[in-house]
Design a protein around this motif. Structure first.
Motif, mmCIF file in Angstrom:
data_model
loop_
_atom_site.group_PDB
_atom_site.id
_atom_site.type_symbol
_atom_site.label_atom_id
_atom_site.label_comp_id
_atom_site.label_asym_id
_atom_site.label_seq_id
_atom_site.Cartn_x
_atom_site.Cartn_y
_atom_site.Cartn_z
ATOM 1 N N ARG A 179 16.054 -4.036 3.037
ATOM 2 C CA ARG A 179 15.344 -4.723 2.180
ATOM 3 C C ARG A 179 14.251 -5.577 3.042
ATOM 4 N N ARG A 180 14.332 -6.387 3.887
ATOM 5 C CA ARG A 180 13.664 -7.011 4.646
ATOM 6 C C ARG A 180 12.454 -6.206 5.275
ATOM 7 N N GLU A 195 9.877 -5.093 2.955
ATOM 8 C CA GLU A 195 9.031 -6.170 2.342
ATOM 9 C C GLU A 195 8.123 -6.257 3.731
ATOM 10 N N ARG A 202 5.375 -3.678 3.763
ATOM 11 C CA ARG A 202 4.276 -3.719 2.623
ATOM 12 C C ARG A 202 3.439 -4.606 2.756
ATOM 13 N N TRP A 203 3.817 -5.887 3.633
ATOM 14 C CA TRP A 203 3.033 -6.978 3.945
ATOM 15 C C TRP A 203 1.791 -6.696 5.212
#
Length: 255
Positions: free
Chosen positions: A48-49, A52, A55-56
């Protein structure tokens, strides 16, 4: 990650930072399972992390599925006043020092009980050095480290002197009393000489760089071959670079 020691009570931020810290010069790319294991988080959490962070832009994922540090972090890091901003001010003086000597030139700041190399110019025919930009090193062995430790707060000096001092070579100073004497000499003289303390074939001459309130905020050094070095001839060159950077830095650097 739950384990025999109990559930993982770290915050989300702490887990994300642990994932970023899992990347090192020796492990610049990691699989998801390697990332989870090195960060101490579960595989679903890492998945999950990591998504993220990709994406960033903090992480990038290659065609091989392995993760690497993303350029977005470099963009953010460039805003650090003790990092690239310091480098930009210092670079003309570092280049001048290199042109005069054609030896290794280094710029470093203190981070706790370690130093971080902010910039490095490697001489093509100069003695090989163990440093890299962004790399960390103990304070007690290198020339820049001795300058930074000599001008560190008293409580931090005491902490460094009461900790085990690693011997990189037989010439590394590991006796706290002897190191305390050397640090006093660095403060009196305005320069440091580290002779064979990191590798036996290298000698470093370093000088302080001062910020707005005259506090030492960084250090600059030349690293040359120990067997042919004439350190006292190098001291004025390094000190001149340190003073030049300080003059440019003081109006704009908060320290």
């Amino acid at each position: 990650m739950g384990n025999a020691a109990g559930p993982d009570t770290r915050s989300v931020t702490a887990k994300v930072l642990a994932m970023l810290e899992a990347f090192t010069p020796a492990t610049p790319d990691l699989s998801l399972s390697e990332l989870a294991r090195r960060a101490g988080v579960s595989l679903p959490t890492a998945h999950r992390r990591a998504a993220e962070l990709v994406r960033w832009g903090a992480l990038e994922r290659g065609a091989d599925g392995r993760y690497r540090i993303g350029l977005r972090l470099w963009e953010v890091a460039s805003l650090a006043p003790r990092g690239l901003a310091l480098r930009d001010v210092a670079m003309p003086f570092l280049e001048d020092l290199y042109e005069v000597t054609h030896e290794n030139v280094q710029l470093a700041v203190r981070e706790g009980l370690e130093l971080v190399f902010v910039e490095r110019i490697a001489g093509r025919y100069a003695v090989p050095v163990l440093t890299r930009v962004g790399g960390r090193f103990a304070l007690h062995a290198t020339g820049v480290g001795l300058v930074l430790l000599a001008h560190a707060p008293a409580e931090l000096q005491q902490q460094a002197l009461s900790s085990p001092l690693h011997a990189y070579t037989p010439k590394t100073i590991t006796d706290p009393d002897r190191l305390r004497e050397v640090l006093a000499a660095v403060r009196r003289g305005g320069y440091a000489v580290s002779d064979g303390q990191v590798t036996l074939d290298a000698l470093s001459v370093a000088a302080p760089i001062r910020g707005r309130n005259d506090e030492v905020v960084a250090a600059v050094s030349l690293v040359v071959r120990a067997d042919t070095a004439e350190p006292m001839n190098l001291v004025p060159l390094v000190q001149a670079a340190g003073r030049g950077i300080s003059r440019m830095l003081q109006p704009r650097f908060a320290g």
